[in-house]
Design a protein around this motif. Structure first.
Motif, short mmCIF file in Angstrom:
data_model
loop_
_atom_site.label_atom_id
_atom_site.label_comp_id
_atom_site.label_asym_id
_atom_site.label_seq_id
_atom_site.Cartn_x
_atom_site.Cartn_y
_atom_site.Cartn_z
N LEU A 103 0.83 -1.20 0.00
CA LEU A 103 0.00 0.00 0.00
C LEU A 103 0.86 1.25 0.00
N ALA A 104 1.95 1.24 0.79
CA ALA A 104 2.84 2.40 0.84
C ALA A 104 3.50 2.63 -0.52
N ALA A 105 3.87 1.55 -1.21
CA ALA A 105 4.47 1.70 -2.53
C ALA A 105 3.48 2.31 -3.52
N VAL A 106 2.22 1.87 -3.45
CA VAL A 106 1.19 2.43 -4.32
C VAL A 106 0.98 3.91 -4.03
N VAL A 107 0.99 4.29 -2.76
CA VAL A 107 0.82 5.70 -2.38
C VAL A 107 1.96 6.55 -2.93
N VAL A 108 3.18 6.01 -2.88
CA VAL A 108 4.33 6.75 -3.42
C VAL A 108 4.18 6.93 -4.93
N SER A 122 3.05 14.41 9.12
CA SER A 122 3.52 13.45 10.13
C SER A 122 3.10 13.84 11.54
N ALA A 123 2.62 15.07 11.74
CA ALA A 123 2.28 15.55 13.10
C ALA A 123 1.23 14.70 13.79
N PRO A 124 0.06 14.45 13.17
CA PRO A 124 -0.94 13.63 13.87
C PRO A 124 -0.47 12.21 14.15
N PHE A 125 0.40 11.68 13.29
CA PHE A 125 0.89 10.32 13.50
C PHE A 125 1.86 10.25 14.68
N SER A 126 2.55 11.35 14.93
CA SER A 126 3.42 11.39 16.11
C SER A 126 2.60 11.30 17.38
N TYR A 143 -4.28 -1.18 12.64
CA TYR A 143 -4.44 -1.32 11.19
C TYR A 143 -4.72 0.03 10.53
N LEU A 144 -5.59 0.84 11.13
CA LEU A 144 -5.86 2.15 10.55
C LEU A 144 -4.62 3.04 10.56
N TYR A 145 -3.85 2.97 11.63
CA TYR A 145 -2.63 3.76 11.74
C TYR A 145 -1.65 3.38 10.65
N CYS A 146 -1.40 2.09 10.47
CA CYS A 146 -0.42 1.63 9.49
C CYS A 146 -0.90 1.87 8.05
N MET A 147 -2.22 1.85 7.82
CA MET A 147 -2.73 2.08 6.47
C MET A 147 -2.74 3.57 6.11
N MET A 148 -2.90 4.44 7.10
CA MET A 148 -2.91 5.87 6.83
C MET A 148 -1.51 6.49 6.87
N LEU A 149 -0.56 5.78 7.50
CA LEU A 149 0.79 6.33 7.67
C LEU A 149 1.46 6.73 6.35
N PRO A 150 1.35 5.94 5.26
CA PRO A 150 2.02 6.36 4.02
C PRO A 150 1.59 7.74 3.52
N PHE A 151 0.33 8.10 3.69
CA PHE A 151 -0.15 9.41 3.22
C PHE A 151 0.48 10.55 4.02
N GLY A 152 0.86 10.28 5.27
CA GLY A 152 1.49 11.33 6.08
C GLY A 152 2.98 11.43 5.87
N LEU A 153 3.59 10.42 5.24
CA LEU A 153 5.04 10.42 5.08
C LEU A 153 5.49 10.70 3.65
N VAL A 154 4.64 10.46 2.66
CA VAL A 154 5.07 10.48 1.27
C VAL A 154 5.64 11.83 0.86
N ASP A 155 5.05 12.94 1.30
CA ASP A 155 5.55 14.25 0.90
C ASP A 155 6.85 14.61 1.61
N ALA A 156 7.12 13.97 2.76
CA ALA A 156 8.31 14.31 3.53
C ALA A 156 9.51 13.45 3.17
N ILE A 157 9.31 12.16 2.96
CA ILE A 157 10.46 11.27 2.73
C ILE A 157 10.40 10.56 1.39
N GLY A 158 9.32 10.72 0.64
CA GLY A 158 9.24 10.20 -0.72
C GLY A 158 9.43 8.70 -0.84
N MET A 159 10.48 8.27 -1.57
CA MET A 159 10.69 6.87 -1.89
C MET A 159 11.02 6.02 -0.65
N MET A 160 11.40 6.63 0.45
CA MET A 160 11.69 5.89 1.67
C MET A 160 10.43 5.54 2.45
N THR A 161 9.28 5.99 1.98
CA THR A 161 8.03 5.74 2.70
C THR A 161 7.75 4.25 2.94
#
Length: 302
Positions: free
Chosen positions: A34-39, A54-58, A219-237
């Motif tokens: 899922l994270a790869a698809v989001v990227v 990334s703020a709400p995920f922290s 499960y919700l946290y891990c599924m939503m996490l890529p959307f909060g990281l993609v703009d900050a770390i890109g391919m490392m998401t």
């Protein structure tokens, strides 16, 4: 129970057998995919940009970690209490067997009593695991008692009753002093307390709501996490999502396993081995050759 020598720190990073990785591998594959698809979609969902940072995920991560810690502590308390009860079972079994062999008259055959104590350990394992009541009891108890146990709902209580009746019969026959009979009955009562403690753990699981809330949140946290990281770390998401998901999924799966310590999961108590250990110890006290110790299969001891 997982039993294996502790490998070198580098090998420990890649251990699969004897770990919980096989159980959570599908979830890890899903969240990483899922994270790869989001990227690849640049954080868009059906042409709509998901604006998460990334703020709400922290904040959510801290709360989730505390909740996971509480759940794991509660599960481990049950696991450790169950282990202490089986440790007490070993002590009480050795003590009352030693007393039966040394405090009765020389002409008294205490072997049936000691075999009855061995039968109690096997019957307790069977009862806690929901197995056949008579499994492993052949040759340990009188035939009439075995027939009753096969139809009983609480076979361990019947064995304790038989042990107490044996002490009474030895007392009435003048083979056991009244005071000594009372002292031995204290240890039979100790076996009864072990039984009650194990039944309490097996019959009172953690509230189901805890599992539901934790499962959904993880499960919700891990599924939503890529959307909060993609703009900050890109391919490392996907890499970060894989690491975070592994931590949360593994802790949840581990707490779920040890919550019921009497089962057959890899991290549950090795009741077969402990019952066999009790039998070996008491048979040595009888002067008999004990059975071979159970051998772990794929680092798992049942």
């Amino acid at each position: 129970m997982i039993v294996r020598p502790r490998p070198h720190w580098l090998k420990l990073l890649f251990v699969r057998r004897g770990s919980i990785l096989n159980r959570i591998f599908p979830q890890l594959l899903f969240t990483t995919g899922l994270a790869a698809v989001v990227v690849l979609a640049h954080g868009q969902l059906f042409h709509w940009k998901v604006t998460l940072t990334s703020a709400p995920f922290s904040l959510m991560g801290v709360a989730l970690a505390i909740f996971l810690g509480f759940r794991n502590n509660a599960s481990y308390d049950r696991y450790w209490e169950a282990r202490k009860l089986w440790g007490r079972l070993l002590v009480e079994a050795r003590t009352v067997s030693r007393q039966a062999l040394t405090m009765t008259r020389r002409r008294t055959d205490a072997r049936p009593f000691v075999l009855g104590v061995i039968a109690f350990a096997h019957a307790l394992r069977n009862q806690l695991r929901g197995q056949s009541s008579a499994q492993g009891l052949d040759g340990l108890l009188p035939t009439t008692l075995l027939a009753r146990i096969g139809q009983a709902r609480f076979p361990c209580a019947l064995i304790l009753l038989w042990l107490a009746e044996w002490l009474r019969e030895r007392r009435d026959a003048g083979e056991l002093d009244v005071v000594l009979q009372q002292r031995m009955d204290v240890h039979v009562s100790g076996l009864s307390e072990v039984l009650g403690g194990c039944e309490r753990i097996a019959g009172t699981p953690l509230p189901f709501t805890y599992s539901v809330i934790l499962h959904r949140t993880v499960y919700l946290y891990c599924m939503m996490l890529p959307f909060g990281l993609v703009d900050a770390i890109g391919m490392m998401t996907p890499v970060v999502v894989l690491f975070v998901s592994y931590t949360f999924f593994a802790l949840e799966a581990l707490s779920d396993e040890i919550e019921e310590p009497f089962g057959l999961a890899p991290n549950d108590l090795a009741l077969d081995a402990m019952a066999a250990g009790i039998e070996a110890s008491l048979r040595e006290m009888l002067g008999e050759k004990p059975l071979p110790a159970p051998v772990a299969t794929d680092y798992i001891l049942t």
